[in-house]
Design an enzyme around this catalytic site. Structure first.
Site, PDB file in Angstrom:
ATOM      1  CD  GLU A   1      -5.254   9.834  -4.136  1.00 22.30           C
ATOM      2  OE1 GLU A   1      -4.639   8.752  -4.090  1.00 22.30           O
ATOM      3  OE2 GLU A   1      -4.892  10.794  -4.833  1.00 22.30           O
ATOM      4  CG  HIS A   2      -8.127   7.026   0.208  1.00 24.07           C
ATOM      5  ND1 HIS A   2      -7.611   6.213   1.188  1.00 24.07           N
ATOM      6  CD2 HIS A   2      -7.546   8.233   0.374  1.00 24.07           C
ATOM      7  CE1 HIS A   2      -6.768   6.918   1.935  1.00 24.07           C
ATOM      8  NE2 HIS A   2      -6.698   8.134   1.456  1.00 24.07           N
TER       9      HIS A   2
ATOM     10  CB  SER B   1      23.755   8.486  -1.002  1.00 23.85           C
ATOM     11  OG  SER B   1      23.775   9.800  -1.315  1.00 23.85           O
TER      12      SER B   1
ATOM     13  N   GLY C   1       3.009  11.584   0.199  1.00 27.75           N
ATOM     14  CA  GLY C   1       1.977  11.101  -0.729  1.00 27.75           C
ATOM     15  C   GLY C   1       2.489  10.925  -2.150  1.00 27.75           C
TER      16      GLY C   1
ATOM     17  CB  SER D   1       4.641   6.350  -4.192  1.00 26.14           C
ATOM     18  OG  SER D   1       3.336   6.006  -4.044  1.00 26.14           O
ATOM     19  CB  SER D   2       9.247   8.231  -0.644  1.00 24.62           C
ATOM     20  OG  SER D   2       8.531   8.133   0.566  1.00 24.62           O
TER      21      SER D   2
ATOM     22  CD  GLU E   1       4.708  -0.044   0.008  1.00 26.32           C
ATOM     23  OE1 GLU E   1       4.965  -0.166  -1.203  1.00 26.32           O
ATOM     24  OE2 GLU E   1       4.588   1.067   0.568  1.00 26.32           O
TER      25      GLU E   1
ATOM     26  CG  ASP F   1       1.236   3.961  -4.203  1.00 26.26           C
ATOM     27  OD1 ASP F   1       0.370   4.498  -4.913  1.00 26.26           O
ATOM     28  OD2 ASP F   1       1.302   4.109  -2.971  1.00 26.26           O
TER      29      ASP F   1
ATOM     30  CE1 TYR G   1      -4.284   4.132   2.099  1.00 23.46           C
ATOM     31  CE2 TYR G   1      -4.471   1.907   2.943  1.00 23.46           C
ATOM     32  CZ  TYR G   1      -4.320   2.771   1.886  1.00 23.46           C
ATOM     33  OH  TYR G   1      -4.198   2.269   0.616  1.00 23.46           O
TER      34      TYR G   1
HETATM   35  P1  NG1 Z   1       0.513   6.879  -0.379  1.00 16.63           P
HETATM   36  O1  NG1 Z   1       0.112   8.165  -0.960  1.00 16.63           O
HETATM   37  O2  NG1 Z   1       1.830   6.429  -0.898  1.00 16.63           O
HETATM   38  O3  NG1 Z   1       0.401   6.835   1.091  1.00 16.63           O
HETATM   39  C1  NG1 Z   1      -1.499   5.077  -0.256  1.00 16.63           C
HETATM   40  C2  NG1 Z   1      -1.524   3.638  -0.763  1.00 16.63           C
HETATM   41  C3  NG1 Z   1      -2.152   3.522  -2.158  1.00 16.63           C
HETATM   42  C4  NG1 Z   1      -3.483   4.258  -2.235  1.00 16.63           C
HETATM   43  C5  NG1 Z   1      -3.323   5.695  -1.689  1.00 16.63           C
HETATM   44  C6  NG1 Z   1      -4.615   6.451  -1.650  1.00 16.63           C
HETATM   45  C7  NG1 Z   1       0.332   2.150  -0.094  1.00 16.63           C
HETATM   46  C8  NG1 Z   1       1.704   1.719  -0.415  1.00 16.63           C
HETATM   47  N1  NG1 Z   1      -0.162   3.126  -0.874  1.00 16.63           N
HETATM   48  O4  NG1 Z   1      -0.551   5.799  -0.998  1.00 16.63           O
HETATM   49  O5  NG1 Z   1      -2.300   2.155  -2.495  1.00 16.63           O
HETATM   50  O6  NG1 Z   1      -4.499   3.565  -1.554  1.00 16.63           O
HETATM   51  O7  NG1 Z   1      -2.777   5.677  -0.378  1.00 16.63           O
HETATM   52  O8  NG1 Z   1      -5.181   6.542  -2.919  1.00 16.63           O
HETATM   53  O9  NG1 Z   1      -0.274   1.658   0.850  1.00 16.63           O
END
Ligand code: NG1
Length: 402
Positions: free
Chosen positions: A31-32, A66, A123, A125-126, A159, A170, A222
C-alpha cells in the site's frame, strides 16, 4: 436491477452496440508504494463498472448513469480538455478522453449509459474502473491498442488529470487481472505476475462507511506523502553517494531495495532521515519486502504467514504512514477477533475499506463477528451485503459487441 443496455434504449431510443466492463480491485498488500515504483499485490473483484454504448461519428461523448446516480455529462474529445470543478464525476470520463486525444489524436466519441456497483470513495478503485471502462471503449472505437499493459500505462497517466498523483496499480489490475488470480505488479517496465489464489482462501472486504473522498482533503494528504517519499529518496541518494556506500548513485526506490537489504537500508536511513521522512521511508521499504514475502506465502499456500504480513502492513500504515482511522483500526481488530488470519486497511486509507483473510471454514465466523460488532450497532444491518462481502478474484476489463 435493470441493466445499462435497457436504460440506454430508454434514453437514446436505439439499442446500444457495445458493452464494456472494468472491475474494481482490492489491494492485498503493497500500500502506498506503487508511486515509488515498488511492487504491489492486488486482485480485481466482482464489483464493476459497465457501460452500454453506441459509437458516434463525431467527437462528442454523452454519458448518462443508470438510476441517475450521477448527473448526465456531455463534452467534446480534444487535446487539452478543461476539467470540470474538483470532485465532479465527469472528470473521470474526461481523463481518458483527454489522454487518448493528446497521444493518438482520437476523434470518435459515443453515447453511453454507465452502471456501477463498486462503492464510491471506499478504496476499491471505483474511479479507475470508470477511467478504464471509458478508456477501453474509446481505444476500441478509435482503433488504438487495447493490449492491457499498454493501455494501463496510458490510463495511469490519464487519471492524474483529476489532480491525484497516483501510481499505476489500480488501472493495471483492473485491465490486466486474470480469473481466480491476484497479480504482483512491478513498474518501469510494467509487468504482471499472476498468482492463483488458493481455493481455500477467502478475502473479506469490509467498508468502514467513512468516505475517503480523493478529490477532497485526502488528495492533499495523499500528494503530501508522495512528496515526502520523493524527498526521503533524494536525501538517501545523496547520503549513500557522499558516504561511498555504492559505486553508482541509487536514484530510485527499486534500485535502493535491490542494492541493500531492508536491515542495512534502515540502518543508513536512521542516520540520514528524521521525523516523517524517516517514517515514510521505513513504510515504503518494509512494505516492499512484505510484498515479496506475501507472493511466496500465497504460492506456498501459507495462509497464516500471509495474514501476519497483512497485520504488519496495517501497523506500518497506521504508525509510520499515518493513513489509518479509528474505524479502520476497529474493523481490523474485530476481523481478527472473529478468527481472521490477518487484516489491514486497503487502498489509500483515511476511511474506506479493510481487507481480511480467512480460510473457507472460518470465513463465516469472521463475517458474523463483523456484522454483529461493527455493522449492526451502526446500520441495523441495512445494505449489509454492499458493505461486507467476500471478494472473488475476477478477470480484467473487456469489451464486446451486443
Ligand atoms: P485508491 O484506493 O483508489 O484511492 C490510491 C491510488 C493508488 C495507490 C493507493 C494506495 C489512484 C487512482 N490510486 O488508490 O495508485 O497509490 O491509493 O496504495 O490515485
Amino acid at each position: 436491477m435493470i441493466g445499462p443496455e435497457e436504460v440506454f434504449e430508454e434514453t437514446f431510443g436505439v439499442p446500444p452496440t457495445l458493452l464494456v466492463r472494468a472491475p474494481g480491485r482490492v489491494n492485498l498488500i503493497g500500500e502506498h508504494i506503487d508511486y515509488n515504483d515498488l511492487p504491489v499485490f492486488p486482485m480485481a473483484l466482482q464489483r464493476e463498472v459497465r457501460i452500454a454504448l453506441r459509437p458516434r461519428e463525431d467527437g462528442t461523448i454523452v454519458l448518462h448513469s443508470s438510476g441517475g446516480i450521477f448527473p448526465p455529462i456531455e463534452f467534446e474529445i480534444e487535446p487539452g480538455i478543461e476539467p470540470w470543478e474538483k470532485g465532479a464525476w465527469g472528470n473521470y470520463v474526461k481523463a481518458p478522453a483527454n489522454e487518448l486525444a493528446e497521444r493518438f489524436a482520437i476523434g470518435r466519441g459515443f453515447d453511453g449509459v454507465l452502471q456501477s456497483d463498486i462503492p464510491v470513495a471506499a478504496g476499491l478503485s471505483s474511479s479507475s474502473a470508470i477511467v478504464n471502462a471509458v478508456g477501453l471503449a474509446l481505444a476500441h472505437i478509435n482503433e488504438v491498442s487495447t493490449e492491457p499493459r499498454e493501455l494501463a500505462a496510458v490510463m495511469a497517466d490519464a487519471e492524474r488529470f483529476v489532480g491525484t498523483r497516483g501510481g499505476g496499480m489500480d488501472q493495471t489490475i483492473s485491465l490486466g487481472a486474470r480469473d481466480r488470480c491476484a497479480a504482483r505488479i512491478s513498474f518501469r517496465p510494467l509487468r504482471l505476475r499472476h498468482v492463483a489464489v488458493p481455493d481455500d482462501w477467502r478475502f473479506i472486504v469490509a467498508d468502514s462507511g467513512e468516505v475517503a473522498e480523493k478529490s477532497g482533503r485526502l488528495q492533499a494528504e495523499y500528494n503530501r506523502r508522495r512528496s515526502e517519499c520523493d524527498e526521503a529518496l533524494r536525501i538517501m541518494t545523496g547520503h549513500l553517494t557522499a558516504h561511498d556506500v555504492t559505486d553508482t548513485p541509487l536514484t530510485s526506490y527499486p534500485e535502493l531495495c535491490a542494492a541493500l537489504d531492508v536491515h542495512r537500508l534502515m540502518g543508513i536511513a536512521e542516520e540520514a532521515l528524521q521525523g516523517n521522512l524517516l517514517r515514510r521511508f521505513r513504510h515504503a521499504v518494509t512494505e516492499a519486502a512484505r510484498v515479496e514475502e506475501a507472493v511466496d506465502r500465497m504460492l506456498g499456500g501459507d495462509l497464516r504467514g500471509f495474514g501476519a504480513l497483512m497485520d504488519a502492513s496495517h501497523a506500518s500504515l497506521k504508525s509510520d504512514y499515518g493513513v489509518s482511522s479509528t474505524a479502520l483500526d476497529e474493523l481490523v481488530a474485530v476481523a481478527k477477533e472473529g478468527g481472521a488470519a490477518g487484516a489491514r486497511l486497503t487502498g489509500a486509507g483515511f476511511g474506506g475499506c479493510v481487507v481480511a483473510l480467512a480460510d473457507r471454514w472460518t470465513v463465516g465466523e469472521v463475517l458474523e463477528t463483523l456484522a454483529a460488532a461493527y455493522y449492526e450497532p451502526r446500520y441495523q444491518a441495512d445494505r449489509l451485503e454492499e458493505r461486507l462481502f467476500v471478494a472473488v478474484p475476477t478477470r480484467g476489463a473487456s469489451i464486446r459487441a451486443i
